[in-house]
Design a protein around this motif. Structure first.
Motif, PDB file in Angstrom:
ATOM      1  N   VAL A 121      30.445  27.375  40.816  1.00 16.79           N
ATOM      2  CA  VAL A 121      30.188  27.862  39.455  1.00 16.79           C
ATOM      3  C   VAL A 121      31.440  28.468  38.818  1.00 16.79           C
ATOM      4  O   VAL A 121      31.396  28.936  37.684  1.00 16.79           O
ATOM      5  CB  VAL A 121      29.020  28.883  39.430  1.00 16.79           C
ATOM      6  CG1 VAL A 121      27.744  28.235  39.950  1.00 16.79           C
ATOM      7  CG2 VAL A 121      29.348  30.142  40.238  1.00 16.79           C
ATOM      8  N   LYS A 122      32.542  28.466  39.578  1.00 15.32           N
ATOM      9  CA  LYS A 122      33.846  28.924  39.077  1.00 15.32           C
ATOM     10  C   LYS A 122      33.814  30.371  38.587  1.00 15.32           C
ATOM     11  O   LYS A 122      34.284  30.708  37.502  1.00 15.32           O
ATOM     12  CB  LYS A 122      34.357  27.984  37.980  1.00 15.32           C
ATOM     13  CG  LYS A 122      34.636  26.569  38.489  1.00 15.32           C
ATOM     14  CD  LYS A 122      35.135  25.660  37.395  1.00 15.32           C
ATOM     15  CE  LYS A 122      35.644  24.343  37.941  1.00 15.32           C
ATOM     16  NZ  LYS A 122      34.665  23.599  38.780  1.00 15.32           N
ATOM     17  N   LEU A 123      33.242  31.240  39.434  1.00 18.05           N
ATOM     18  CA  LEU A 123      33.219  32.674  39.153  1.00 18.05           C
ATOM     19  C   LEU A 123      33.856  33.423  40.324  1.00 18.05           C
ATOM     20  O   LEU A 123      33.794  32.961  41.470  1.00 18.05           O
ATOM     21  CB  LEU A 123      31.779  33.168  38.960  1.00 18.05           C
ATOM     22  CG  LEU A 123      31.060  32.748  37.682  1.00 18.05           C
ATOM     23  CD1 LEU A 123      29.608  33.227  37.712  1.00 18.05           C
ATOM     24  CD2 LEU A 123      31.774  33.288  36.441  1.00 18.05           C
ATOM     25  N   PRO A 124      34.469  34.587  40.061  1.00 11.93           N
ATOM     26  CA  PRO A 124      35.027  35.389  41.154  1.00 11.93           C
ATOM     27  C   PRO A 124      33.926  36.009  42.009  1.00 11.93           C
ATOM     28  O   PRO A 124      32.736  35.963  41.662  1.00 11.93           O
ATOM     29  CB  PRO A 124      35.840  36.459  40.419  1.00 11.93           C
ATOM     30  CG  PRO A 124      35.201  36.578  39.078  1.00 11.93           C
ATOM     31  CD  PRO A 124      34.683  35.203  38.746  1.00 11.93           C
ATOM     32  N   ILE A 125      34.350  36.590  43.133  1.00 17.75           N
ATOM     33  CA  ILE A 125      33.423  37.101  44.146  1.00 17.75           C
ATOM     34  C   ILE A 125      33.598  38.610  44.282  1.00 17.75           C
ATOM     35  O   ILE A 125      34.724  39.106  44.318  1.00 17.75           O
ATOM     36  CB  ILE A 125      33.708  36.443  45.512  1.00 17.75           C
ATOM     37  CG1 ILE A 125      33.804  34.916  45.390  1.00 17.75           C
ATOM     38  CG2 ILE A 125      32.634  36.810  46.531  1.00 17.75           C
ATOM     39  CD1 ILE A 125      34.625  34.285  46.491  1.00 17.75           C
ATOM     40  N   VAL A 126      32.486  39.336  44.368  1.00 16.00           N
ATOM     41  CA  VAL A 126      32.521  40.782  44.609  1.00 16.00           C
ATOM     42  C   VAL A 126      32.151  41.013  46.073  1.00 16.00           C
ATOM     43  O   VAL A 126      31.048  40.668  46.504  1.00 16.00           O
ATOM     44  CB  VAL A 126      31.554  41.517  43.669  1.00 16.00           C
ATOM     45  CG1 VAL A 126      31.525  43.010  43.999  1.00 16.00           C
ATOM     46  CG2 VAL A 126      31.955  41.299  42.216  1.00 16.00           C
ATOM     47  N   ILE A 127      33.095  41.598  46.823  1.00 17.41           N
ATOM     48  CA  ILE A 127      32.936  41.730  48.270  1.00 17.41           C
ATOM     49  C   ILE A 127      32.605  43.159  48.684  1.00 17.41           C
ATOM     50  O   ILE A 127      33.311  44.115  48.328  1.00 17.41           O
ATOM     51  CB  ILE A 127      34.214  41.265  48.998  1.00 17.41           C
ATOM     52  CG1 ILE A 127      34.423  39.760  48.805  1.00 17.41           C
ATOM     53  CG2 ILE A 127      34.159  41.607  50.489  1.00 17.41           C
ATOM     54  CD1 ILE A 127      33.397  38.879  49.472  1.00 17.41           C
ATOM     55  N   HIS A 128      31.533  43.273  49.463  1.00 15.60           N
ATOM     56  CA  HIS A 128      31.145  44.511  50.131  1.00 15.60           C
ATOM     57  C   HIS A 128      31.592  44.374  51.591  1.00 15.60           C
ATOM     58  O   HIS A 128      31.222  43.422  52.259  1.00 15.60           O
ATOM     59  CB  HIS A 128      29.619  44.677  50.044  1.00 15.60           C
ATOM     60  CG  HIS A 128      29.056  45.757  50.916  1.00 15.60           C
ATOM     61  ND1 HIS A 128      28.588  46.956  50.405  1.00 15.60           N
ATOM     62  CD2 HIS A 128      28.850  45.828  52.265  1.00 15.60           C
ATOM     63  CE1 HIS A 128      28.129  47.705  51.402  1.00 15.60           C
ATOM     64  NE2 HIS A 128      28.284  47.045  52.541  1.00 15.60           N
ATOM     65  N   ASN A 129      32.385  45.334  52.061  1.00 13.99           N
ATOM     66  CA  ASN A 129      32.868  45.287  53.437  1.00 13.99           C
ATOM     67  C   ASN A 129      32.687  46.660  54.067  1.00 13.99           C
ATOM     68  O   ASN A 129      33.252  47.647  53.592  1.00 13.99           O
ATOM     69  CB  ASN A 129      34.345  44.872  53.465  1.00 13.99           C
ATOM     70  CG  ASN A 129      34.981  45.121  54.824  1.00 13.99           C
ATOM     71  OD1 ASN A 129      34.335  44.951  55.858  1.00 13.99           O
ATOM     72  ND2 ASN A 129      36.232  45.536  54.819  1.00 13.99           N
ATOM     73  N   ARG A 130      31.900  46.700  55.128  1.00 12.66           N
ATOM     74  CA  ARG A 130      31.733  47.954  55.856  1.00 12.66           C
ATOM     75  C   ARG A 130      31.861  47.678  57.355  1.00 12.66           C
ATOM     76  O   ARG A 130      31.041  46.936  57.926  1.00 12.66           O
ATOM     77  CB  ARG A 130      30.376  48.599  55.544  1.00 12.66           C
ATOM     78  CG  ARG A 130      30.267  50.022  56.080  1.00 12.66           C
ATOM     79  CD  ARG A 130      29.018  50.715  55.578  1.00 12.66           C
ATOM     80  NE  ARG A 130      28.997  52.115  55.987  1.00 12.66           N
ATOM     81  CZ  ARG A 130      27.945  52.922  55.830  1.00 12.66           C
ATOM     82  NH1 ARG A 130      26.856  52.489  55.232  1.00 12.66           N
ATOM     83  NH2 ARG A 130      27.996  54.172  56.242  1.00 12.66           N
ATOM     84  N   GLU A 131      32.912  48.216  57.924  1.00 10.15           N
ATOM     85  CA  GLU A 131      33.163  48.112  59.373  1.00 10.15           C
ATOM     86  C   GLU A 131      33.245  46.661  59.839  1.00 10.15           C
ATOM     87  O   GLU A 131      32.826  46.314  60.942  1.00 10.15           O
ATOM     88  CB  GLU A 131      32.075  48.880  60.156  1.00 10.15           C
ATOM     89  CG  GLU A 131      32.044  50.360  59.826  1.00 10.15           C
ATOM     90  CD  GLU A 131      30.860  51.098  60.428  1.00 10.15           C
ATOM     91  OE1 GLU A 131      30.246  50.572  61.385  1.00 10.15           O
ATOM     92  OE2 GLU A 131      30.546  52.203  59.940  1.00 10.15           O
TER      93      GLU A 131
END
Length: 256
Positions: A121-131
């Protein structure tokens, strides 16, 4: 002007006073807000909100903690919704090894699927990173996430990790924790990483900045995050506001 690049106005915690929360944000020069949906109920509510308020935008995806609940039908639905003009990114997705509701393998598979969806869909990604930093970066690299880029939301890693993420076409999102007295890494990142790669957020209702720590967070507190970044960089808060706003407009492809 400020943009809260990651807020959960779709949370039940705002059911009784949402309009007042929004009014306080606007009064504090937080002129645009990006509402993040991460499961069926919060995605539906995010879409309702962006239809109601012209200064709200949506990010839609599936949270890693609940990866075990996500079906292919859910992903198909997210992909269809992504065509909406006010959907500006896919997420928050990522990895969370702190909670054990969803096995690591299922989280990793869902992250890969959402990166692939974002590329379609050519959209950026929001990343959640925990441990889960090593696995998170490895999967982003293996899936060539740099093609669409993204943001490391509420970044808590090292300066070195931040530089690796920037090299993958990712922005660094800083929120309330950068204001905490004992938050060594976020402060180091705020000081070391150029403004060109930083965005400000609240993650409200979570992670309220000092002096509101432990209370319900809200988007009107974004300036407190910017003020701490300005202090650490020894520059004017207006400079932080201008740079992070332009970064967010460009990143989310939002017109001024």
């Amino acid at each position: 002007m400020f943009i809260d690049t990651h807020v959960h106005l779709n949370s039940e915690q705002y059911e009784k006073d949402l309009q007042q929360v929004i009014d306080r944000a606007l009064a504090n020069n937080v002129k645009k807000m990006v509402v993040v949906g991460f499961d069926q109920p919060t995605i539906k509510r995010a879409m309702e909100l962006v239809e109601t308020y012209d200064f709200l935008y949506a990010v839609i995806g599936w949270h890693p903690v609940d990866a075990i609940d996500c079906t292919q039908e859910d992903l198909n639905w997210i992909e269809r919704l992504a065509a909406h003009p006010k959907v500006v990114a896919i997420g928050e997705t990522g990895l969370d090894y702190h909670w054990d509701k969803s096995p690591k393998e299922i989280q990793q598979d869902l992250l890969r699927k959402q990166i692939q969806l974002a590329k379609r869909v050519k959209l950026p990604i929001v990343i959640h990173n925990r441990e889960a930093t090593n696995d998170c970066i490895r999967i982003l690299q293996e899936e060539d996430a740099s093609e669409v880029g993204g943001v490391m939301h509420c970044f808590s890693g090292s300066v070195e990790t931040a530089k690796i993420c920037i090299g993958m076409n990712f922005m660094i999102g800083l929120g309330g924790p950068v204001t905490f007295k004992n938050a060594k890494k976020p402060k180091e990142v705020a000081e070391a990483i150029p403004l060109d790669y930083l965005m400000v957020e609240t993650d409200a209702p979570f992670l309220a900045p000092h002096p509101h720590r432990g209370k319900r967070n809200e988007p009107s507190y974004v300036p407190l995050v910017a003020e701490e970044i300005a202090r650490l960089k020894n520059i004017a808060v207006e400079e932080v506001a201008e740079a992070t706003t332009q970064n967010a407009l460009r990143f989310y492809n939002i017109s001024n």
